[in-house]
Design a protein around this motif. Structure first.
Motif, PDB file in Angstrom:
ATOM      1  N   MET A 149       0.832  -1.212   0.000  1.00 47.31           N
ATOM      2  CA  MET A 149       0.000   0.000   0.000  1.00 47.31           C
ATOM      3  C   MET A 149       0.865   1.260   0.000  1.00 47.31           C
ATOM      4  SD  MET A 149      -3.053  -0.920   2.657  1.00 47.31           S
ATOM      5  CE  MET A 149      -4.032  -2.408   2.497  1.00 47.31           C
ATOM      6  N   VAL A 150       1.939   1.239   0.780  1.00 48.96           N
ATOM      7  CA  VAL A 150       2.835   2.400   0.819  1.00 48.96           C
ATOM      8  C   VAL A 150       3.454   2.633  -0.556  1.00 48.96           C
ATOM      9  CG1 VAL A 150       4.971   3.318   1.776  1.00 48.96           C
ATOM     10  CG2 VAL A 150       3.319   2.216   3.280  1.00 48.96           C
ATOM     11  N   LEU A 151       3.944   1.554  -1.187  1.00 44.97           N
ATOM     12  CA  LEU A 151       4.546   1.684  -2.511  1.00 44.97           C
ATOM     13  C   LEU A 151       3.530   2.182  -3.535  1.00 44.97           C
ATOM     14  CD1 LEU A 151       6.689  -1.598  -2.668  1.00 44.97           C
ATOM     15  CD2 LEU A 151       7.522   0.746  -2.390  1.00 44.97           C
ATOM     16  N   LEU A 152       2.336   1.645  -3.459  1.00 44.06           N
ATOM     17  CA  LEU A 152       1.306   1.996  -4.428  1.00 44.06           C
ATOM     18  C   LEU A 152       0.878   3.451  -4.295  1.00 44.06           C
ATOM     19  CD1 LEU A 152      -0.640   1.064  -6.633  1.00 44.06           C
ATOM     20  CD2 LEU A 152      -2.230   0.402  -4.838  1.00 44.06           C
ATOM     21  N   THR A 153       0.580   3.877  -3.081  1.00 44.51           N
ATOM     22  CA  THR A 153       0.150   5.267  -2.898  1.00 44.51           C
ATOM     23  C   THR A 153       1.301   6.246  -3.176  1.00 44.51           C
ATOM     24  OG1 THR A 153       0.532   4.964  -0.508  1.00 44.51           O
ATOM     25  CG2 THR A 153      -1.730   4.768  -1.306  1.00 44.51           C
ATOM     26  N   SER A 154       2.534   5.825  -2.923  1.00 43.27           N
ATOM     27  CA  SER A 154       3.686   6.660  -3.276  1.00 43.27           C
ATOM     28  C   SER A 154       3.747   6.846  -4.788  1.00 43.27           C
ATOM     29  CB  SER A 154       4.990   6.027  -2.787  1.00 43.27           C
ATOM     30  OG  SER A 154       5.032   5.961  -1.391  1.00 43.27           O
ATOM     31  N   ALA A 155       3.587   5.726  -5.518  1.00 43.64           N
ATOM     32  CA  ALA A 155       3.627   5.805  -6.982  1.00 43.64           C
ATOM     33  C   ALA A 155       2.487   6.663  -7.510  1.00 43.64           C
ATOM     34  CB  ALA A 155       3.558   4.399  -7.579  1.00 43.64           C
ATOM     35  N   ALA A 156       1.283   6.444  -7.004  1.00 43.69           N
ATOM     36  CA  ALA A 156       0.125   7.202  -7.488  1.00 43.69           C
ATOM     37  C   ALA A 156       0.284   8.694  -7.185  1.00 43.69           C
ATOM     38  CB  ALA A 156      -1.150   6.662  -6.856  1.00 43.69           C
ATOM     39  N   ALA A 157       0.707   9.013  -5.971  1.00 43.37           N
ATOM     40  CA  ALA A 157       0.868  10.426  -5.607  1.00 43.37           C
ATOM     41  C   ALA A 157       1.960  11.086  -6.444  1.00 43.37           C
ATOM     42  CB  ALA A 157       1.195  10.546  -4.121  1.00 43.37           C
ATOM     43  N   SER A 158       3.063  10.364  -6.680  1.00 39.47           N
ATOM     44  CA  SER A 158       4.152  10.942  -7.477  1.00 39.47           C
ATOM     45  C   SER A 158       3.701  11.213  -8.908  1.00 39.47           C
ATOM     46  CB  SER A 158       5.366  10.011  -7.477  1.00 39.47           C
ATOM     47  OG  SER A 158       5.084   8.787  -8.123  1.00 39.47           O
ATOM     48  N   VAL A 159       2.923  10.287  -9.482  1.00 40.05           N
ATOM     49  CA  VAL A 159       2.419  10.471 -10.847  1.00 40.05           C
ATOM     50  C   VAL A 159       1.467  11.658 -10.914  1.00 40.05           C
ATOM     51  CG1 VAL A 159       0.971   9.438 -12.644  1.00 40.05           C
ATOM     52  CG2 VAL A 159       2.725   8.072 -11.516  1.00 40.05           C
TER      53      VAL A 159
ATOM     54  N   LEU B   7      -5.772   6.537 -14.579  1.00 40.14           N
ATOM     55  CA  LEU B   7      -5.396   5.122 -14.531  1.00 40.14           C
ATOM     56  C   LEU B   7      -4.759   4.774 -13.189  1.00 40.14           C
ATOM     57  CD1 LEU B   7      -3.950   4.326 -18.076  1.00 40.14           C
ATOM     58  CD2 LEU B   7      -6.154   3.658 -17.122  1.00 40.14           C
ATOM     59  N   PHE B   8      -3.895   5.637 -12.694  1.00 40.18           N
ATOM     60  CA  PHE B   8      -3.234   5.333 -11.428  1.00 40.18           C
ATOM     61  C   PHE B   8      -4.192   5.431 -10.254  1.00 40.18           C
ATOM     62  CE2 PHE B   8       0.788   5.037 -13.454  1.00 40.18           C
ATOM     63  CZ  PHE B   8       1.602   4.378 -12.546  1.00 40.18           C
ATOM     64  N   ILE B   9      -5.156   6.344 -10.332  1.00 43.96           N
ATOM     65  CA  ILE B   9      -6.175   6.379  -9.284  1.00 43.96           C
ATOM     66  C   ILE B   9      -6.985   5.092  -9.301  1.00 43.96           C
ATOM     67  CG2 ILE B   9      -8.306   7.521  -8.551  1.00 43.96           C
ATOM     68  CD1 ILE B   9      -7.108  10.151  -9.516  1.00 43.96           C
ATOM     69  N   LEU B  10      -7.353   4.645 -10.506  1.00 42.68           N
ATOM     70  CA  LEU B  10      -8.118   3.406 -10.643  1.00 42.68           C
ATOM     71  C   LEU B  10      -7.318   2.206 -10.148  1.00 42.68           C
ATOM     72  CD1 LEU B  10     -10.639   1.931 -11.683  1.00 42.68           C
ATOM     73  CD2 LEU B  10      -9.559   1.849 -13.947  1.00 42.68           C
ATOM     74  N   VAL B  11      -6.038   2.155 -10.512  1.00 39.13           N
ATOM     75  CA  VAL B  11      -5.193   1.042 -10.077  1.00 39.13           C
ATOM     76  C   VAL B  11      -5.025   1.053  -8.562  1.00 39.13           C
ATOM     77  CG1 VAL B  11      -2.821   0.181 -10.120  1.00 39.13           C
ATOM     78  CG2 VAL B  11      -3.974   0.751 -12.257  1.00 39.13           C
ATOM     79  N   THR B  12      -4.838   2.242  -7.993  1.00 42.51           N
ATOM     80  CA  THR B  12      -4.733   2.341  -6.530  1.00 42.51           C
ATOM     81  C   THR B  12      -5.985   1.785  -5.867  1.00 42.51           C
ATOM     82  OG1 THR B  12      -3.335   4.305  -6.719  1.00 42.51           O
ATOM     83  CG2 THR B  12      -4.411   3.927  -4.600  1.00 42.51           C
TER      84      THR B  12
END
Length: 802
Positions: free
Chosen positions: A439-449, A680-685
């Motif tokens: 979850m940390v990795l995913l939300t980090s990636a989504a927020a950075s994008v 897309l990243f919001i959906l993936v998150t």
């Protein structure tokens, strides 16, 4: 085998929603990665294809200073082997354009006397309208970039200002004009009927100007031609030269940015997809630990149980990869269309390269999924039936979990010290450490994008706030000379001196500095023989010009070089550089190095004293930069000055100069892919958080049953779990913001360094950053809340019995 197939299919049916989301995740991964591959394969392809089709110019020579005889230069080049030369075009500079009664600012036009065919180089390609040898009388051809920027179509009537007169012409065709048709360009060539040109411009003040394009069979050989030219004519070429790098840069830069972002996000998405699939399989194995133990005790082999997972995910991957690949072709074609709109024709489909590579990547992703499944299902081999039935996991894993739950961190979040809702959420995260890390990795990636996309768009739309860092001035007002035959510096200077609202002014001209042949021969990469030199009569510091290091020139023997020019010449601060200016050799000391998107930083800055030491009568002015006492009055002052001097000078505010038709268009092109990738990243998150929370909740059914049996409501339990995920997502989004502010700009700077930008000027808006970073937290919280619906539906008694 029948039992294995039934088990595999039962897993598909049992976890329908979870498997649907995994399928969508694989589909989106394939979609994004393959789109990135196709865009990367097409970066520059359409420009190169059109440049080859038109036998486009590698260099454009413009004769505007009277330092070389155009006909003699043209005759010399037409006599050379290995080059093709366009006709020697004659043109007049227009002072403005009006469409539907509205003046269009910040576009500078050349009215071309269209020569008869054939043209050996720098040909035009028709994209709309009737193709003909020349425009019909009473009509003109306009470039596609101008047509798209201002929504001008064939049949529209446009008014062109020529000093005090106005010419009305009907647009009969839209053409692809490579040298002056790049996106974001504010210079365009208007092609006029030759008879109209002779009739309408007879008797006009001033003289005609000329330009010509040169196409080299071997572009790398151009320096040898110019060496021969200098030796045979006895002097270097002294007029303005537009190099191929400058011609191509704006065609390629947007696709470079989009390609970089897509490749980065595609790789990131692939990594997330594989980690998520591996995590899902691991937790599926753990959730079915007891069932697996029972199956093994009944005689089903580990290989047979592994095959059930392999069948399940192979089928899901197959279902996902094919539509993902198909969608990537449509999206990539759409992005290529909008980013290369100035090259698009209506006489055929847009050729798309890289589909074969995208198919290969799709197959590779399918194989990676299978490989990850095979790696993760190896855990089945270690399942012991007795341990599985007793602990629901291996004895080692059970001991590790117990130790983790008794750790100081877990004890700190105990029921006696903190609110119950907080404790339930935090202990759930500690117990399921793998899903928490994901979850940390995913939300980090989504927020950075999300944050990085927002920063790129706001930095382009807000370029007036960082103009100096892009290589421009930072004055309040800019006056660009559009008709030198009508321009009087003395009149404008007198008006500015009499206006008490004016603080200071600087006058800038542009000349070409020629690199001596012995220096040019030592350049091994992208040799260039000329630099675009800005000549300022005034203070660079007062007008806001910035440097990356050192300072702007103050003395006549000092020069500031663009980063690309310094890199090509292998020079640094304090070094000496020799340049020919108006045929005379001068030696300058480098006082500063700056970056500029214009001319790809293959440029320099000198002061007017340097040119007057060669030509005492030098008074050439291309632009006036004006600062006002009260910046809030800049718009009013600019409008009043523009109304008074509009026949010769276009006077606008700095913001209008940079925004209109230039960076606004760049932002519009970037908006669609950036918005799509953000969604897309919001959906993936959302999907991944939903999957991981659903798995974790199913493993904790007994615990939540106990909570409900002692009086806790389903809503309070769900709120507690969601609160824990939201807090974890907050931590992840903070890391994402840091990556968006520091890491991703560094990577993009590597891509843009070849275009003269080595430090990206970002416009930071705290509230906007906070808003886009919070979207990943919102997606994670919604995913967790929806996944926890099972707690509401479950009976406390059945949960405890289970």
């Amino acid at each position: 085998m029948t039992a294995i197939l039934k088990l595999g299919l039962s897993y598909l049916i049992k976890n329908k929603i979870q498997n649907l989301f995994i399928t969508l995740l694989i589909l989106l991964s394939t979609f994004l990665v393959c789109t990135a591959v196709i865009i990367l394969a097409n970066t520059g392809y359409q420009f190169k294809e059109m440049h080859s089709r038109t036998n486009g110019a590698h260099q454009v020579l413009t004769f505007e200073k009277g330092l070389n005889d155009p006909q003699k230069v043209y005759d010399w080049w037409t006599a050379q082997n290995g080059v093709q030369v366009s006709p020697l075009h004659t043109y007049r500079i227009l002072s403005g354009i009006t469409l539907d009664g509205i003046d269009i600012s910040n576009i500078y036009l050349f009215m071309m006397n269209t020569p008869p065919p054939p043209w050996n180089a720098d040909q035009l390609v028709f994209t709309a309208g009737q193709e003909s040898a020349s425009p019909a009388q009473g009509s003109v051809w306009i470039p596609a970039s101008m047509a798209h920027s201002y929504n001008i179509a064939v049949g529209d009537t446009v008014q062109f200002k020529t000093g005090a007169a106005v010419l009305s012409r009907k647009v009969s065709a839209v053409v692809v004009d490579i040298p002056y048709g790049a996106p974001f360009s504010n210079t365009a060539r208007i092609w006029m009927n030759s008879s109209d040109y002779q009739h309408d411009f007879t008797g006009f003040a001033g003289k005609e100007q000329h330009m010509m394009g040169i196409h080299f069979d071997e572009y790398s050989s151009r320096s040898s031609y110019w060496d021969r030219y200098s030796k045979e004519t006895g002097a270097p070429f002294l007029e303005t030269t537009m190099e191929f790098e400058s011609i191509s840069s704006f065609y390629l830069i947007i696709n470079q940015i989009i390609g970089f972002i897509m490749i980065f996000l595609g790789a990131l998405m692939m990594m997330i997809a594989l980690i998520t699939i591996g995590f899902t399989i691991s937790d599926a194995i753990l959730a079915n630990y007891q069932t697996t133990g029972v199956l093994k005790s009944l005689g089903l082999t580990s290989r047979g149980i592994m095959s059930t997972y392999l069948i399940q995910y192979a089928l899901l991957s197959f279902i996902a990869v094919i539509p993902g690949l198909m969608l990537s072709v449509f999206l990539s074609k759409f992005i290529i269309n909008i980013s290369a709109s100035s090259l698009r024709t209506n006489h055929g489909h847009v050729p798309v390269e890289g589909i074969g590579a995208a198919v290969f990547v799709g197959l590779l992703l399918f194989l990676l999924v299978i490989i990850f499944v095979m790696l993760y299902v190896q855990k089945n081999r270690m399942i012991e039936p007795v341990q599985a039935i007793r602990y629901g996991m291996s004895e080692i894993d059970y001991a590790r979990m117990t130790q983790r739950m008794n750790s100081p961190l877990a004890n700190a979040a105990s029921f006696g010290k903190l609110p119950v809702s907080f404790v339930i959420g935090v202990r759930s995260l500690i117990k399921n450490s793998k899903s928490s890390v994901l979850m940390v990795l995913l939300t980090s990636a989504a927020a950075s994008v999300l944050v990085f996309g927002y920063l790129v768009l706001t930095s382009i739309t807000g370029i007036d706030q960082t103009a100096a860092k892009w290589g421009y001035d930072n004055a309040n007002i800019a006056g660009v000379v559009v008709d030198k035959t009508m321009f009087s510096r003395a009149a404008l200077q007198s008006a500015l001196e009499e206006d008490p609202r004016i603080q200071n002014v600087g006058w800038q001209g542009n000349i070409t500095g020629v690199i001596p042949s012995d220096v040019a021969a030592s350049i091994t990469v992208n040799p260039s023989i000329s630099l675009s030199l800005g000549v300022l009569d005034g203070s660079y510091e007062d007008l806001g010009f910035e440097t990356l290091k050192g300072s702007n020139p103050e003395r006549e023997n000092e020069i500031a070089l663009g980063v690309s020019a310094a890199r090509m010449l292998k020079k640094d601060l304090g070094d000496l550089v020799d340049l020919y200016i108006e045929g005379k050799k001068r030696t300058f000391m480098i006082s500063g190095i700056y970056q500029a998107i214009a001319n790809m930083s293959i440029s320099g800055r000198i002061n007017v004293q340097a040119v007057r030491s060669i030509n005492p009568g030098y008074e050439d002015v291309d632009a006036a930069f004006i600062n006002v006492v009260d910046p809030s009055q800049a718009g009013v002052v600019a409008a009043q000055l523009n109304e008074r001097f509009k026949d010769a000078v276009s006077i606008v505010t700095q913001k209008a100069l940079l925004d209109d038709s230039v960076y606004k268009e760049a932002a519009n092109i970037l908006l669609y892919p950036m918005a799509l990738m953000g969604l897309l990243f919001i959906l993936v998150t959302f999907m991944i958080i939903f999957i991981t929370c659903r798995i974790s909740i199913r493993k904790e059914n007994k615990t939540y049953g106990i909570y409900k049996s002692i009086g806790m409501t389903s809503g309070s339990i769900r709120s507690s779990i969601t609160l824990g995920v939201a807090l974890l997502s907050l931590i992840g989004s903070m890391f994402g913001v840091i990556a968006a502010l520091y890491l991703l700009p560094l990577l993009l700077e590597k891509v843009l360094s070849g275009y003269g930008i080595v430090q990206i000027p970002l416009v930071l808006n705290g509230w906007g950053i906070l808003l886009f970073a919070s979207l990943s937290i919102f997606a994670a919280a919604v995913g967790c809340w929806l996944a926890s619906k099972e707690i509401r539906r479950a009976s406390p008694r059945m949960l405890v019995i289970e």
